[in-house]
Design an enzyme around this catalytic site. Structure first.
Site, short mmCIF file in Angstrom:
data_model
loop_
_atom_site.label_atom_id
_atom_site.label_comp_id
_atom_site.label_asym_id
_atom_site.label_seq_id
_atom_site.Cartn_x
_atom_site.Cartn_y
_atom_site.Cartn_z
N GLY A 59 3.25 50.86 -97.46
CA GLY A 59 3.68 49.75 -97.10
C GLY A 59 5.15 49.78 -96.34
N GLY A 61 9.01 47.66 -95.29
CA GLY A 61 9.95 46.52 -95.17
C GLY A 61 11.16 46.71 -94.09
CB SER A 64 12.60 50.10 -98.17
OG SER A 64 11.68 48.73 -98.23
CG ASP A 179 8.93 37.76 -105.39
OD1 ASP A 179 8.54 36.94 -105.09
OD2 ASP A 179 8.77 38.80 -104.42
#
Length: 321
Positions: A59, A61, A64, A179
């Site tokens: 994945g 972001g 990153s 989170d």
């Protein structure tokens, strides 16, 4: 020495002050040196990217990208997180990055993703983490929803007690997760669950009681976070209550078709969620209610939750033997 005190002492280097917005790259390099980035958890000299074979992208972001990789020497599969540190012009983003390294180094628990090492290469910070090979809890919940197959009572307690155990270790080290949600609970072989993605965690010094920054995922945010009020450890407990509700029903307590952030915020702040289904064990109903309380002072502590959940798990397992 109590476990929480030991972890807190080990974490004493974690950043507690905001990073300056005009901090230079040279200063940032010095900061990383002081944080001992460049050594592994074991204290050995760190690796470099040449010591890993990247096998696929997991994945990404804004700053990153995460890959699955294999360490050449050991053959071990790892999660390799590459962060474009010097593209982070925002001081908060840089501070969170520093915080993630410090936080991970401080935590050593079976139900928390293990930090292995970190190093700088090609103007990027590379963080190497334990790889959980069975995906995450969010994916498992999606599969169960598609199959319309709810978790059994034993399965719910088995999952929930492990999440509680990891969170208790964090709170014992004066660290909030901030989170907590299914996609940040990872599954590994043998049914072991591990809390991960601690980039939003914050080290709490002994004098820090509350923080004010608004972070987290809306469905799991506490009322005080939604209202941008100071919050403390009980905000994690609220998120934990949302997670237990979702394990029981396979959906978030505050999910509504066609809802928006404003309506979601009103539901959360008024603690407006559908009752748990008929037939839900009374202990589960009470535990959810005792975590999803609008007043944070009325919520159970993580120690109380762990104690109750473990007792319920033992009773549930005994009934099916």
């Amino acid at each position: 020495m109590a476990e929480g005190d030991r972890v807190a002492m080990e974490c004493s280097t974690a950043p507690t002050q905001p990073a300056s917005s005009d901090r230079s790259s040279d200063t940032l390099d010095t900061t990383f040196d002081s944080l001992e980035v460049g050594t592994s958890r074991s204290g050995d000299a760190s690796s470099s990217l040449e010591d890993y074979v990247v096998e696929g992208k997991i994945g990404s972001g804004k700053f990153s990208t995460v890959y699955i990789a294999r360490h050449l020497k050991s053959g071990r599969s790892v999660a390799l997180k590459k962060i474009q540190l010097f593209d982070m012009m925002d001081a908060t983003a840089r501070r969170n990055c520093l915080n993630e390294v410090n936080t991970l180094k401080c935590l050593d628990h079976v139900n928390i993703i293990k930090y292995l090492e970190a190093f700088m290469q090609d103007n990027e910070l590379v963080i190497v983490l334990e790889w959980a090979d069975q995906g995450d809890l969010s994916k498992l919940l999606q599969e169960r929803r598609a199959e319309e197959k709810k978790f059994s009572e034993v399965e719910i307690w088995a999952i929930f007690t492990q999440v509680c155990s990891g969170l208790k270790h964090m709170h014992g080290g004066r660290i909030m997760h901030r989170d907590l949600k299914p996609s940040n609970v990872f599954l590994s072989s043998g049914g072991v669950l591990k809390l991960g993605d601690l980039g939003l965690s914050r080290y709490f010094s002994s004098k820090t009681l509350q923080v004010n920054s608004v972070v987290g995922t809306p469905f799991y945010m506490s009322p005080e976070c939604i209202k941008e009020q100071p919050y403390d450890w009980s905000s994690d407990v609220w998120s934990l209550g949302c997670l237990l509700y979702e394990l029981i029903t396979l959906r978030s307590p505050f999910y509504r078709e066609g809802s928006n952030f404003y309506l979601l915020g009103k539901q959360i702040t008024s603690c407006d969620y559908d009752p748990l289904p008929a037939g839900t064990p009374a202990e589960m109903v009470k535990l959810v209610c005792d975590m999803l309380r609008s007043n944070p002072k009325e919520r159970l502590s993580i120690d109380q939750i762990c104690e109750q959940a473990l007792r319920c798990r033992e009773r549930a397992e005994a009934r099916v033997k």
